[in-house]
Design a protein around this motif. Sequence first.
Motif, PDB file in Angstrom:
ATOM      1  N   VAL A 273      41.389  36.466  42.037  1.00  0.00           N
ATOM      2  CA  VAL A 273      42.342  36.910  43.240  1.00  0.00           C
ATOM      3  C   VAL A 273      43.225  38.050  42.418  1.00  0.00           C
ATOM      4  O   VAL A 273      43.684  39.315  43.003  1.00  0.00           O
ATOM      5  CB  VAL A 273      43.223  35.856  43.825  1.00  0.00           C
ATOM      6  CG1 VAL A 273      44.434  36.441  44.661  1.00  0.00           C
ATOM      7  CG2 VAL A 273      42.474  35.016  44.424  1.00  0.00           C
ATOM      8  N   ALA A 274      43.595  37.924  40.926  1.00  0.00           N
ATOM      9  CA  ALA A 274      44.342  38.699  40.426  1.00  0.00           C
ATOM     10  C   ALA A 274      43.756  40.111  40.324  1.00  0.00           C
ATOM     11  O   ALA A 274      44.287  41.175  40.321  1.00  0.00           O
ATOM     12  CB  ALA A 274      44.735  38.349  38.912  1.00  0.00           C
TER      13      ALA A 274
ATOM     14  N   LEU B 147      41.667  41.544  42.648  1.00  0.00           N
ATOM     15  CA  LEU B 147      42.061  42.001  43.870  1.00  0.00           C
ATOM     16  C   LEU B 147      43.070  42.516  44.003  1.00  0.00           C
ATOM     17  O   LEU B 147      43.331  43.578  44.885  1.00  0.00           O
ATOM     18  CB  LEU B 147      41.733  40.640  45.202  1.00  0.00           C
ATOM     19  CG  LEU B 147      40.394  40.038  45.203  1.00  0.00           C
ATOM     20  CD1 LEU B 147      40.550  39.087  46.398  1.00  0.00           C
ATOM     21  CD2 LEU B 147      39.484  41.251  45.633  1.00  0.00           C
ATOM     22  N   ALA B 148      44.203  41.863  43.663  1.00  0.00           N
ATOM     23  CA  ALA B 148      45.387  42.381  43.733  1.00  0.00           C
ATOM     24  C   ALA B 148      45.929  43.414  42.637  1.00  0.00           C
ATOM     25  O   ALA B 148      47.206  43.928  42.657  1.00  0.00           O
ATOM     26  CB  ALA B 148      46.613  41.305  43.415  1.00  0.00           C
ATOM     27  N   ARG B 149      45.036  43.960  41.853  1.00  0.00           N
ATOM     28  CA  ARG B 149      45.339  44.930  40.759  1.00  0.00           C
ATOM     29  C   ARG B 149      46.389  44.499  39.924  1.00  0.00           C
ATOM     30  O   ARG B 149      47.176  45.146  39.658  1.00  0.00           O
ATOM     31  CB  ARG B 149      45.567  46.246  41.199  1.00  0.00           C
ATOM     32  CG  ARG B 149      44.557  46.656  42.487  1.00  0.00           C
ATOM     33  CD  ARG B 149      43.338  47.156  41.438  1.00  0.00           C
ATOM     34  NE  ARG B 149      42.328  47.809  42.371  1.00  0.00           N
ATOM     35  CZ  ARG B 149      41.219  47.122  42.546  1.00  0.00           C
ATOM     36  NH1 ARG B 149      40.806  46.080  42.374  1.00  0.00           N
ATOM     37  NH2 ARG B 149      40.147  47.766  43.483  1.00  0.00           N
TER      38      ARG B 149
END
Lengths: 502, 96
Positions: free
Chosen positions: B12-13, B15-17
């Motif tokens: 997820v990190a 994905l969140a850049r």
Amino acid sequence: MTAKDLPALSVADLQSLLRQREVSPREVIDALQARIETVDREINAYLSLDFEAAAKEAEKANVDLPLGGVPIAVKDIISVAGQPCTCASKILRSYRAPYDATVICRLRAAGAIPFGKTNLDEFAMGSSTENSGTKLTRNPWELSRVPGGSSGGSAAAVAADTAFGALGTDTGGSIRQPAALSGIVGLKPTYGRVSRFGLVAFASSLDQIGPLTKTVRDAALLMNAIAGHDPQDSTCLNEPVADYAAALGHDLRGTRLGLPKEYMVEGTDPQVKTAIDAAVKHLNALGAEIIDISLPHTEYATAVYYILATAEASANLARFDGVRYGYRADNPKDLLDHYGRTREEGFGPEVKRRIILGTYVLSSGYYDAYYLRAQKVRELIRQDFSRAFERVDALISPTSPVPAFKFGERTADPLQMYLTDIFTCPANLAGVCGISVPCGFAEIDGKRLPIGVQLLGKALDETRILQIAHAFEQTSQWHKERAPIAATLQTALVRRSFSEGG
Amino acid sequence: MARNSELDVAYVARLARLNLTETETELFQRQLGDVLKYVEKLRELNVNNVQAAAHGIPIFNVLREDEPRDWFTAEEALRNAPRQRDGLFIVTKVVE
């Protein structure tokens, strides 16, 4: 009263001195500056101050305007042209707002003078101001405890007499909870009542700007200035604005006050419960009819709130990419490295946690299970309020289940911190208005800590909750008590002025 | 609703850049696992015939005339830029 005592005044009292020409706006600014220079070392409410600009504005202030010559503190997430707007984040440390937020334009039009920016949890994410990336703000009642949050700087400044009144923002309780923990008044307006143009967005379907003040009348005076339609904020409601201050003084006979049975949950401090019970009796004695009601979906509000707020935050904070403004990591090797490190180095731990959670609940495969379901439960919570407001004019509850807690007491477990919003976040989900007013003290470790009572009103019915809060305040003494540090330092200040012959 | 074990913080990190240290990744994995377990209580409710509420106060389709007006000059818009040159934002190289 000497000029040095001026900062102890309410906005209304200051106004009348200014209008009678007993003091000048310049004297007011100078007295406030002196007070902040003495007191704020201990409280740390302010992130930045611009007394040079404030003094210039004071020189030309028109004291006959509604807030003419009144200095107002502003949470450092609302844009004031030319001043820093850091959101207490490293990622905006060197940022200066290029324009005034609509609320600031309105305050200026009413004659008020924005002079300083107050501390907050980074990007308003938190309930204690401990998530500030800049400094810790102390509770003026007890320096080893938090002032609440996220508008903790605004609340502490008003409680310590280093501000006459302040603006904050409330996404899940961030005006009302610090007001309660700091022993002052805090109003969260109806969603859309106050323009958010120029506010750095956290959770766009929940955020509202509102006042933190020493008295209910002051909250009404600030609302008179800031409420109303703004074509630059498409969520701002185009509905007539009442004269909130003129409506005060209404008697409570015939007022129906709902007591939600779900708002006396386990974990509520017994001293808070006692104070709220006494406030209910008090309002009943003033003529309000107390009606037991139910908001059956209350227990789901915190879960809904943390899904929706983090989802919206993860989208809103995508704009911090180190290109157009803000911090940028050194020597990125490619674009992904640029984004990844800029955001790693720029954001603090709570902001990162929420971006991760928000990104997850919006991600493919989980959107329906989390985000969409939370929006549906939000509708159930909204219906709870609609049904309740068919039977009652306002609801009454504690603002916070606990009084001010110690630094570090709740930081290890984010979920415990999140649960302090249990009485406040339902109003944001339903979009209704709410106010917290001082209603007593808890005694913990031999220290007196303020307790606040919350009144929730129908959408756009700020007038009603202000009237009830005002009637309560005017027949009680709680709001007249000052934080010990305010009293002590004020004496010290006066003494110093004598020794300097001032 | 998904079980909390499905949350992969490292993924997820990305994905969140948002780069995370190993310590942060492990800490968030545990803390957000607790939060996700807590929000599972929403599964208790039947929401089949409930319409999703995007806002507390529903208003829709707020439009304005598409007219030019005075706004930032390029200089003002660039004032907060971490890197700029010749009236432009300098970005990190995007193409090979």
